[in-house]
Enzyme design. Structure first.
Site, PDB file in Angstrom:
ATOM      1  N   PHE A  12       0.824  -1.213   0.000  1.00 55.69           N
ATOM      2  CA  PHE A  12       0.000   0.000   0.000  1.00 55.69           C
ATOM      3  C   PHE A  12       0.859   1.264   0.000  1.00 55.69           C
ATOM      4  CE2 PHE A  12      -2.491   2.821   3.137  1.00 55.69           C
ATOM      5  CZ  PHE A  12      -3.009   3.601   2.119  1.00 55.69           C
ATOM      6  N   ASN A  96       9.389  -8.737   9.683  1.00 56.43           N
ATOM      7  CA  ASN A  96       9.614  -7.466  10.385  1.00 56.43           C
ATOM      8  C   ASN A  96      10.882  -7.423  11.223  1.00 56.43           C
ATOM      9  OD1 ASN A  96       7.146  -6.671   9.302  1.00 56.43           O
ATOM     10  ND2 ASN A  96       5.997  -7.309  11.110  1.00 56.43           N
ATOM     11  N   TYR A 146       2.381  -7.972  16.049  1.00 55.47           N
ATOM     12  CA  TYR A 146       2.754  -7.045  14.979  1.00 55.47           C
ATOM     13  C   TYR A 146       3.576  -5.888  15.532  1.00 55.47           C
ATOM     14  CZ  TYR A 146       2.437  -3.277  11.582  1.00 55.47           C
ATOM     15  OH  TYR A 146       2.749  -2.237  10.736  1.00 55.47           O
ATOM     16  N   LYS A 150       7.573  -5.132  14.801  1.00 56.57           N
ATOM     17  CA  LYS A 150       7.959  -3.868  14.183  1.00 56.57           C
ATOM     18  C   LYS A 150       8.922  -3.091  15.079  1.00 56.57           C
ATOM     19  CE  LYS A 150       6.901  -2.075  10.905  1.00 56.57           C
ATOM     20  NZ  LYS A 150       7.599  -2.058   9.578  1.00 56.57           N
TER      21      LYS A 150
END
Length: 317
Positions: A12, A96, A146, A150
């Site tokens: 994206f 990640n 997540y 990260k």
């Protein structure tokens, strides 16, 4: 000619960043991804240069292979948009953590003068005090896999910076705009409105009380461009921040975002709000970025309204 290596260009934000970089005079962009099928030696003319592609898989290719690629391409800047937002703990860790670890190891050994711009996430902060803008000095306490993975990736980039790499993490809050994926709040909402319209059904959503900082994808791309072109001294300024927030600086209730997109879509049906939602939203009820540091360091500020962002999203849908 500025040479940029862009990873994650098919995502994206990566698509928005690629579009902006490829349109700049004097810039050549090489994208890198796992896909051999998309590899192409042909170039596509932009306003200021060309776009090429190479195959690269951080999960398979070690630092030496990545180093060989860096030596071959000779980029002035590496922009790392690669990563995963969903999947198992192992999949998130590979994307990640292993990815940034491989990249910074290769850069320190084979391209120590190349700048690294890494995209982080507001999920790294986790729960913070409601009503208080989140500065880069706010302790990071992610609440899920997540955010934790990260944060680990960002920490590796920060360590590489301490070792001498010209590195910066742009910690992006909730991006919105055309192409927003269905696993994001705006993308999921747009898809649900479209489904309900087609089926003559109601729109079913979770609790709408959470507050988030929504930033337009074009503005995120502009922040990356500012970091690409900034003098090296600006990244080691008196602020000396290895991380800069990229957000709108405005906290918006999810209910307000829903109301705006419903009006844009001219949806006349009913909105059904359930009492239960995602555990992350319940654990992180409020987030809003303090964006003063990036303004001071890079001269960046958001320029796109939430209405314009949501209109872009809906037109794309």
């Amino acid at each position: 000619m500025v040479q940029v290596l862009l990873t994650g260009a098919s995502g994206f934000l990566g698509r928005h960043i690629l579009r902006l970089l490829a349109g700049q005079p004097g810039v050549r962009v090489t994208t890198a991804s796992r896909s051999a099928a998309s590899r192409s030696t042909a170039t596509h003319s932009g306003a200021g240069g060309a776009v090429g592609h190479v195959q690269l898989n951080f999960g398979v290719d070690g630092p030496d292979r990545v180093g060989e690629l860096l030596a071959e391409l000779g980029p002035d800047v590496v922009v790392n948009c690669a990563g995963a937002v969903a999947g198992s703990t192992a999949e998130l860790a590979e994307a990640n953590i292993v990815g940034p670890a491989t990249l910074v190891h290769a850069m320190l050994r084979h391209a120590p003068t190349t700048r690294l711009i890494h995209l982080g996430s507001a999920a790294e902060y986790g729960a913070t005090a409601p009503g208080v803008a989140i500065a880069e000095s706010t302790p990071a306490r992610p609440v899920g896999d997540y955010g934790a993975t990260k944060l680990a990736g960002t920490s590796l980039v920060t360590l590489a910076r301490s070792a001498g790499l010209d590195a910066l993490t742009l910690r992006v809050f909730n991006p919105v705009g055309s192409g927003a994926p269905a696993n994001s709040l705006p993308g999921r909402l747009a898809a649900e409105i479209r489904r309900a319209t087609a089926e003559g059904d109601v729109v079913r959503l979770g609790p709408l009380d959470a507050v988030r900082d929504f930033v337009d994808a074009h503005d995120v791309a502009a922040a990356v461009w500012q970091a690409v072109t900034a003098a090296a001294t600006s990244l080691v300024s008196t602020l000396d921040l290895p991380v800069l927030n990229v957000g709108s600086g405005r906290g918006v209730a999810v209910r307000e975002l829903v109301d705006v997109l419903v009006r844009i879509a001219d949806f006349r049906g009913k909105i059904v709000e359930s009492a239960t939602g995602s555990t992350r939203s319940a654990s992180v009820p409020w987030q809003c970025a303090d964006i003063s540091a990036i303004g001071a360091a890079l001269g960046w500020r958001p320029r796109t309204s939430l209405i314009a962002s949501l209109d872009d999203l809906w037109q794309a849908v």
